[in-house]
Write a protein that holds these residues in place. Structure first.
Motif, PDB file in Angstrom:
ATOM      1  N   GLU A  67       0.654  -0.939  -0.429  1.00 44.26           N
ATOM      2  CA  GLU A  67      -0.129   0.281  -0.398  1.00 44.26           C
ATOM      3  C   GLU A  67       0.866   0.428   0.026  1.00 44.26           C
ATOM      4  N   GLY A 100      -3.103   4.820  -1.311  1.00 47.41           N
ATOM      5  CA  GLY A 100      -3.782   4.414  -1.662  1.00 47.41           C
ATOM      6  C   GLY A 100      -3.952   2.807  -2.690  1.00 47.41           C
ATOM      7  N   ARG A 127      -3.164  -0.428  -3.553  1.00 47.66           N
ATOM      8  CA  ARG A 127      -2.773  -1.379  -2.443  1.00 47.66           C
ATOM      9  C   ARG A 127      -3.135  -2.830  -3.467  1.00 47.66           C
ATOM     10  N   HIS A 163      -5.486   3.348  -7.071  1.00 53.23           N
ATOM     11  CA  HIS A 163      -6.012   4.199  -6.568  1.00 53.23           C
ATOM     12  C   HIS A 163      -5.337   5.704  -7.151  1.00 53.23           C
ATOM     13  N   THR A 192      -9.780  12.596  -5.550  1.00 54.97           N
ATOM     14  CA  THR A 192      -9.797  11.136  -5.967  1.00 54.97           C
ATOM     15  C   THR A 192     -11.413  10.360  -5.824  1.00 54.97           C
ATOM     16  N   PHE A 248     -12.457   5.079  -1.811  1.00 54.23           N
ATOM     17  CA  PHE A 248     -11.894   4.244  -1.913  1.00 54.23           C
ATOM     18  C   PHE A 248     -12.737   2.528  -1.909  1.00 54.23           C
ATOM     19  N   ASP A 280     -12.623   1.955  -5.855  1.00 56.87           N
ATOM     20  CA  ASP A 280     -11.725   1.439  -6.666  1.00 56.87           C
ATOM     21  C   ASP A 280     -12.048   0.308  -7.626  1.00 56.87           C
ATOM     22  N   LEU A 283      -6.839   4.323   5.713  1.00 59.50           N
ATOM     23  CA  LEU A 283      -6.092   4.791   4.022  1.00 59.50           C
ATOM     24  C   LEU A 283      -5.646   5.688   3.175  1.00 59.50           C
ATOM     25  N   ASP A 284      -5.000   6.292   3.730  1.00 59.81           N
ATOM     26  CA  ASP A 284      -4.343   7.845   3.138  1.00 59.81           C
ATOM     27  C   ASP A 284      -4.325   8.435   1.627  1.00 59.81           C
ATOM     28  N   ASP A 285      -5.027   9.187   0.836  1.00 55.71           N
ATOM     29  CA  ASP A 285      -4.797   9.628  -0.319  1.00 55.71           C
ATOM     30  C   ASP A 285      -4.223  10.280  -0.505  1.00 55.71           C
TER      31      ASP A 285
END
Length: 792
Positions: free
Chosen positions: A504, A507, A509, A522, A533, A536, A539, A582-584
């Motif tokens: 990962e 994002g 992954r 992602h 974006t 999640f 995706d 999760l942190d995009d």
């Protein structure tokens, strides 16, 4: 060299090894015949423990090196492979800091708080950039077991609020087990003007680029000198050396004679290059005969879509990169040769890892003469005409160049995607060579067991016959999460032991489990900033079978149950290793207030004193998108003023306040494209004076312009106008300096040497926002001085 080994009976699970004072008769007089104590034994690892050298090259895809079928000649890699093993299913994390933290700790990157690069740290446990004290690094374990340890090159694992000249240094290389460090702290550096650190202190290269300086050569020189001294003074003591040059991360800097080797080699473009590389890979056997070349994604332009006017520039970008990579291999070869001259190479476990992730696609679709232009949002300025006019600068000190996305994709042949894309092998699969003639029987063989960078630490401990420590410095340790690769050294058919691995980054992954992979991309690497974006949960996941070597055939539609099982497994692994939440975010995470990480400097005033130099951006108030003022109290000699008073940045961009021809002068270097000057109308008289530059920002958003005014003792002596400014960063590594300018020069009015102010600088104050506007152009008396000091 022969080593005087001893039988080992030391308990090493607790480190440092507890002292055990001798028991028995204590006499009153040392001359008493019954006085007897055991001799002092220097700490050494168990008998037979080898030297260890880890070479980690930066930003190289699987399909770049000639050792793995690529177009770039790497004779050192080929020589080691011919006398060792090639691992063609070795994996990294897809990004710099995470891979390095995982390598040095034997744990997954989120476990040690390094879910992204340090500049993007947040308060979430998997992304703090703070290595837990429950995860002691490998060099610390080896040092406490009697190894000599040294690190040369790049360290991108220091939290940004701790990487200033006052530390703390606990998470610097010398605080993590390395007895010696020479290199740089951060993600990248100028190869000609590096921000060098020796131990914990900034230092300057001994030469300039005009005098032949290049960082990778310097690192090799330093590493060779260190190992020669180590083997001369401590021949019975093994070493652990980590050689991690900043090459071949952008900027792609290399002497012209190296890039000249590749003239015309890439004129046919990246699509044809992928096909040629793929054919060589099959011939070499580093991929199976039935492997397939994956398709180029629509986001990556075809070579034929590029204009004929641009193609010569694009080809030159790749020529420079290829020369850069071969030059790096040559310097690593010098180090290998030094080990051979010392007669210790055969008993040195060498890991030659060709890339800490896939090739970098962060250079835009057409590449860049100065990557800071696009990173600051001005990519449109690099038109085809501009690129053609400046293509001769590529690779030289006058550029800060990067290559186009299409080349990065070609360097990751035969796989999909590139660096940052942790979901696919293009981002994570890196060719790796293991060389240890004394400990490995095989020569010139391939190994295809699944391996990961977290497997290196347990491998080193096993070959050194050292236990994994349970306590280090009084703290109980988390177990290693990697698996030793020793089992595969002498058995190419050994059943792989690393059977499950999550991935990962931002994002992107995926999960590997017993040959199968479930993955989802992602984010796209060259889409930066605060873009929107997809959620999640929206995706699209892909499924690839064990026999699909290159992830060429998505089976998600045919086998939804298998996909769902692997998705669940990814989530389980993610929770186990601190991957969630999760942190995009990208731009937001670079803002410390939003991300929740500490900042070293607060308020809107900062005081500096003469001689404070080599200060990185993390320890200085930012001046972007705001009004600011620089005030200095200087003493001008009778001969007249000359030299730098205060500067930030370098050739890629920045500003400088200095004296030229005796007159106060300000230069604003906009992305290396434009130099704007404002100069006082008369020379500074001898004696003590206050000089000041005020920039009044227009406001109304980022990257706007403003008015520049110069003052001497409160009187206006010059003024000018900037129509635009850089909104995010002048460079990735150039520093703030008082009294001279380190690194590359902001202004063309002076060079990289002999630019120091020829008088005395008592102090400099930097004011931003309201503090810059509230002044009456003159700081008077001790009261203002102490206010500025108190507000830091």
């Amino acid at each position: 060299m022969a080593n005087d080994r001893r039988r080992d009976d030391v308990r090493r699970e607790v480190l440092p090894i507890p002292d055990r004072p001798p028991v028995g008769l204590t006499t009153y007089d040392a001359k008493d015949p019954e006085t007897e104590y055991p001799p002092i034994e220097p700490l050494r690892p168990p008998d037979g423990a080898p030297n260890v050298l880890i070479v980690l090259i930066d930003d190289v895809g699987f399909g770049a090196s000639s050792a793995f079928g690529g177009p770039v000649n790497m004779p050192t890699a080929e020589r080691l492979a011919a006398n060792g093993l090639k691992y063609n299913r070795f994996h990294t994390t897809a990004l710099c800091s995470p891979t390095r933290a995982a390598l040095l700790t034997g744990r997954n990157h989120h476990t040690v708080g390094m879910g992204g690069v340090t500049e993007m740290a947040t308060s979430a446990p998997g992304n703090t950039s703070i290595r837990p004290n429950t995860c002691a690094p490998l060099p610390e374990t080896l040092k406490l077991n009697g190894y000599s340890t040294a690190h040369f090159g790049k360290c991108h694992e220091v939290p940004t609020w701790e990487n200033g000249p006052m530390g703390p240094f606990d998470r610097w290389p010398t605080g993590g087990g390395f007895e010696h460090f020479y290199g740089f702290i951060g993600g990248e550096t100028n190869q000609y003007y590096p921000a060098l650190i020796d131990g914990t202190r900034p230092t300057e290269p001994a030469r300039t680029p005009d005098e032949g300086y290049h960082l990778t050569e310097d690192l090799a020189d330093q590493a060779i000198a260190w190992v020669r001294q180590q083997k001369t003074l401590m021949p019975d003591k093994p070493f652990f050396m980590y050689f991690a040059p900043g090459a071949t991360h952008a900027p792609h800097h290399v002497p012209a004679e190296w890039s000249a080797k590749y003239r015309g080699r890439f004129d046919h473009g990246w699509d044809r290059l992928r096909e040629e590389t793929f054919a060589r890979q099959r011939d070499l056997g580093v991929i199976p005969p039935d492997a397939e070349l994956t398709q180029r994604h629509a986001e990556i332009p075809a070579w034929d879509e590029m204009s004929d006017e641009l193609k010569p520039v694009l080809a030159r970008e790749m020529e420079v990169y290829a020369g850069f990579l071969e030059h790096t291999d040559f310097q690593a070869g010098r180090l290998v040769d030094a080990l051979a001259d010392l007669e210790v190479l055969d008993d040195t476990l060498v890991y030659y890892i060709i890339g800490d992730n896939g090739a970098s696609a962060e250079g835009t679709l057409h590449g860049s003469v100065n990557e800071m232009i696009s990173l600051n949002g001005f990519g449109a300025l690099e038109t085809t005409e501009y690129l053609r006019d400046n293509m001769d600068k590529l690779g030289t000190p006058a550029a800060y160049n990067h290559y186009a996305v299409g080349w990065a994709h070609a360097m990751c042949t035969p796989y999909q995607w590139t660096k940052q894309v942790a979901s696919h092998w293009g981002g994570t699969r890196n060719g790796t060579i293991v060389h240890w003639p004394k400990g490995i029987r095989g020569r010139g063989e391939n190994r295809s067991q699944f391996c990961h960078v977290i497997d290196i630490a347990p491998t080193v401990l096993e070959v050194a016959d050292l236990p994994e420590p349970t306590f280090v410095n009084g703290v109980q340790q988390k177990p290693y999460e990697g698996v030793s690769m020793r089992y595969s050294f002498d058995d190419e058919d050994a059943v792989e032991q690393h059977q499950t691995q999550y991935f990962e980054i931002i994002g992107n992954r995926g999960v590997y489990h017993r040959g199968w992979t479930a993955v989802t991309k992602h984010r796209t690497p060259w889409e930066t900033g605060a873009i929107e974006t997809v959620p999640f949960d929206d995706d699209v996941w892909e499924l690839y079978a064990a026999e699909d070597w290159t992830q060429a055939h998505d089976l998600s539609a045919q086998m939804p149950d298998k996909l769902h099982a692997l998705q669940r497994l990814w989530l389980i692994e993610a929770v186990k290793h601190n991957v969630v939440p999760l942190d995009d975010r990208l731009a937001e995470r670079f803002n410390a207030d939003i991300a929740g990480r500490p900042q070293l400097i607060h308020g809107n005033r900062q005081l500096f004193f003469g001689g404070m130099q080599g200060l990185n951006f993390g320890v200085v108030l930012p001046v972007y998108n705001k009004s600011h003022a620089i005030t200095a109290e200087v003493i001008v000699p009778e001969s007249g003023a000359k030299g730098v008073i205060f500067a930030q940045g370098g050739i890629p961009g920045g500003f400088s306040l200095y004296a030229k021809d005796g007159r106060l002068t300000y230069c604003y270097n906009f992305c290396g494209i434009e130099h704007h000057f404002v100069q006082g109308v008369q020379a500074l008289p001898a004696g003590k004076h206050q000089v000041r530059m005020e920039f009044t920002y227009d406001g109304g958003g980022i990257a706007k312009g403003g008015n520049v005014s110069l003052f001497v003792d409160g009187d206006r002596v010059g003024e000018g106008r900037l129509e635009r400014t850089e909104p995010f960063a002048f460079s990735a590594d150039e520093t703030v300096d008082v009294g001279m300018e380190r690194g590359s020069p902001v202004s063309p009015h002076y060079g990289p040497k002999d630019n120091a102010f020829n008088g005395t600088i008592n102090w400099v104050e930097l004011d931003v926002d309201e503090a810059a506007l509230a002044q009456d152009h003159l700081l008077t008396g001790a009261e203002r001085f102490h206010v500025a000091l108190a507000l830091q």
